[in-house]
Design an enzyme around this catalytic site. Structure first.
Site, PDB file in Angstrom:
ATOM      1  N   TYR A 142      -3.802  87.556   2.065  1.00  0.00           N
ATOM      2  CA  TYR A 142      -2.874  88.603   1.632  1.00  0.00           C
ATOM      3  C   TYR A 142      -3.355  90.045   1.522  1.00  0.00           C
ATOM      4  CZ  TYR A 142       0.402  84.545   1.020  1.00  0.00           C
ATOM      5  OH  TYR A 142       1.028  83.302   1.037  1.00  0.00           O
ATOM      6  N   LYS A 193     -11.190  75.904   3.543  1.00  0.00           N
ATOM      7  CA  LYS A 193     -11.369  75.526   5.160  1.00  0.00           C
ATOM      8  C   LYS A 193     -12.624  75.973   5.562  1.00  0.00           C
ATOM      9  CE  LYS A 193      -9.542  73.554   8.658  1.00  0.00           C
ATOM     10  NZ  LYS A 193      -9.455  71.981   8.784  1.00  0.00           N
ATOM     11  N   ASP A 226      -6.911  70.569   4.596  1.00  0.00           N
ATOM     12  CA  ASP A 226      -6.213  69.525   5.360  1.00  0.00           C
ATOM     13  C   ASP A 226      -6.127  68.162   4.685  1.00  0.00           C
ATOM     14  OD1 ASP A 226      -8.897  69.764   6.081  1.00  0.00           O
ATOM     15  OD2 ASP A 226      -8.429  69.292   8.253  1.00  0.00           O
ATOM     16  N   ASP A 250      -0.817  79.054  -2.144  1.00  0.00           N
ATOM     17  CA  ASP A 250       0.615  79.052  -2.023  1.00  0.00           C
ATOM     18  C   ASP A 250       1.231  77.766  -1.413  1.00  0.00           C
ATOM     19  OD1 ASP A 250       3.116  80.589  -2.138  1.00  0.00           O
ATOM     20  OD2 ASP A 250       2.948  81.460   0.025  1.00  0.00           O
ATOM     21  N   ASP A 254       3.812  74.683  -3.250  1.00  0.00           N
ATOM     22  CA  ASP A 254       5.230  74.108  -2.864  1.00  0.00           C
ATOM     23  C   ASP A 254       5.156  72.815  -2.538  1.00  0.00           C
ATOM     24  OD1 ASP A 254       6.203  76.714  -2.602  1.00  0.00           O
ATOM     25  OD2 ASP A 254       7.293  76.503  -0.791  1.00  0.00           O
TER      26      ASP A 254
END
Ligand code: ATP
Ligand code: MG
Length: 360
Positions: A142, A193, A226, A250, A254
């Protein structure tokens, strides 16, 4: 001698959609708790930075707006976002400038299954899913760096540059180790990752390995993002504290909230751990335009965020009252539709207020 009540100033930004409904509900509850305990006072400033005003004026935050926020002890935010404004404009118009300017460099998202609430995971009950996600909140994916060439043509190329700094990662990571240490299980999982992204993500791995020896009591492991989604679904009991980048944190929060029952119940804290600037508390959900104005939004995510705010302000007794009331009300079956219940925002709010009152 009667001592003077402690005063805390709170900037309230209801925002858009259900943000206005859930913040109104939360303030009612905060005022009730304040009244009952009588040893602290909350002074609210209502701030109307939202998409409706953006469409009229062309900006979310007016000139000197951030200085206005700086004069408060904490910020309570509902949600910002509207079908009439592209999401990247509302995010960069309001939320991200606040987080960045006020140095709210960690976003803490605790998730657990509330008593009486069914997880969509089979055989997963209260206590089986009890996590804290510590999300880096100031840089990374971001960072807002990049650009587009040949935009609007079939040759368009866009770059989105994630920027990770040693200092930015380290301060988030240290906060996560401290969080893990403060919890009974003392376990920390790093999510990256770093198999595919070989610069920034590898730096996360390296800094994690550097800090680990300072926390011998914390048991550590690393997951690729993942594989982490699979583990969250298949072995929720195996996780405790999780540290991740801005984007991964983020997304995972969720998922975590949905696994705990609903996106409507999860709180979040945007913290400046140095306490030089006010911290901001908000539910993880958005403005939910699909249900806005109907009185059916679940207010628990915002109410739980307000409890986190009270803890941050040192009002532990008040925070505990709210947390106890949330548990009691969900167990009793006073639940909004997202939790399989029948009632609306108002009834949940009233049930919490009644419970707070009965705790006297
Ligand atoms: P935004 O653009 O502000 O992020 P959104 O619609 O993209 O809004 P959310 O607001 O998080 O994203 O909504 C996702 C889904 O979850 C919607 O179907 C919404 O109705 C539901 N939802 C979100 N928050 C709540 C809540 N507090 N109570 C009930 N349902 C909710
Ligand atoms: Mg959205």
């Amino acid at each position: 001698m009667i001592s003077k009540p402690r005063v805390h100033t709170i900037a309230v930004i209801p925002g858009d959609g259900i943000g206005t409904e859930v913040t109104a509900a939360t303030i009612e509850i905060l005022q009730k708790v304040e009244q009952d305990l009588g040893d602290f006072q909350l002074r609210f400033t209502h701030i109307d930075w939202n998409s409706e005003n953006y469409l009229r004026q062309g900006y979310y935050i007016p000139e000197n707006g951030l200085e206005l926020l700086e004069r408060h002890d904490a910020i309570l935010l509902g949600a910002v976002g509207s079908p009439d404004v592209p999401d990247h404009i509302s995010l960069w118009g309001l939320l991200l400038p606040i987080r960045k300017t006020l140095n709210q460099y960690v976003n803490v998202r605790p998730v657990h299954i509330l008593p009486g609430v069914a997880s969509p995971l089979k055989n997963c009950k209260v206590g089986d899913l009890d996590w804290v996600i510590v999300r880096e909140n100031s840089e990374g994916e971001y960072a807002g760096q990049g650009g587009t060439s040949h935009g609007g043509t079939p040759n368009a190329i866009a770059t989105e540059v994630a920027i990770f700094t040693h200092a930015g990662i380290e301060r988030t990571m240290r906060f996560a180790f401290e969080t893990a240490l403060s919890r009974p299980r003392k376990q920390l999982t790093l999510v990256t990752k770093s198999n595919a992204q070989r610069h920034g993500m590898v730096l996360w791995d390296q800094i994690f390995d550097q800090i680990r020896p300072e926390y011998p009591e914390v048991s550590c492991d690393k997951m690729l993002v993942d594989a982490m989604t699979v583990r969250m679904v298949q072995k929720p009991q195996s996780l405790d504290t999780i540290v991740a980048t801005n984007l991964h944190g983020d997304i995972l929060s969720d998922l975590a909230a949905a696994l705990s029952g609903s996106i409507g119940i999860a709180p979040s804290s945007n913290l400046d751990p140095s306490r030089q600037h006010p911290s901001m508390f908000e539910p993880i959900h958005g403005s939910a335009p699909d249900i806005a104005g109907r009185g059916v939004a679940n207010p628990l995510g915002t109410i739980a965020s307000a409890a986190e705010m009270l803890k941050w302000l040192g009002e532990d007794e008040a925070a505990a009252k709210i947390v106890m009331a949330i548990d009691a009300v969900t167990v009793a079956g006073t639940r909004t539709r997202d939790l399989g219940g029948q009632v609306g925002t108002e009834q949940v709010t009233k049930a919490i207020i009644d419970h707070v009152q009965s705790q006297k």
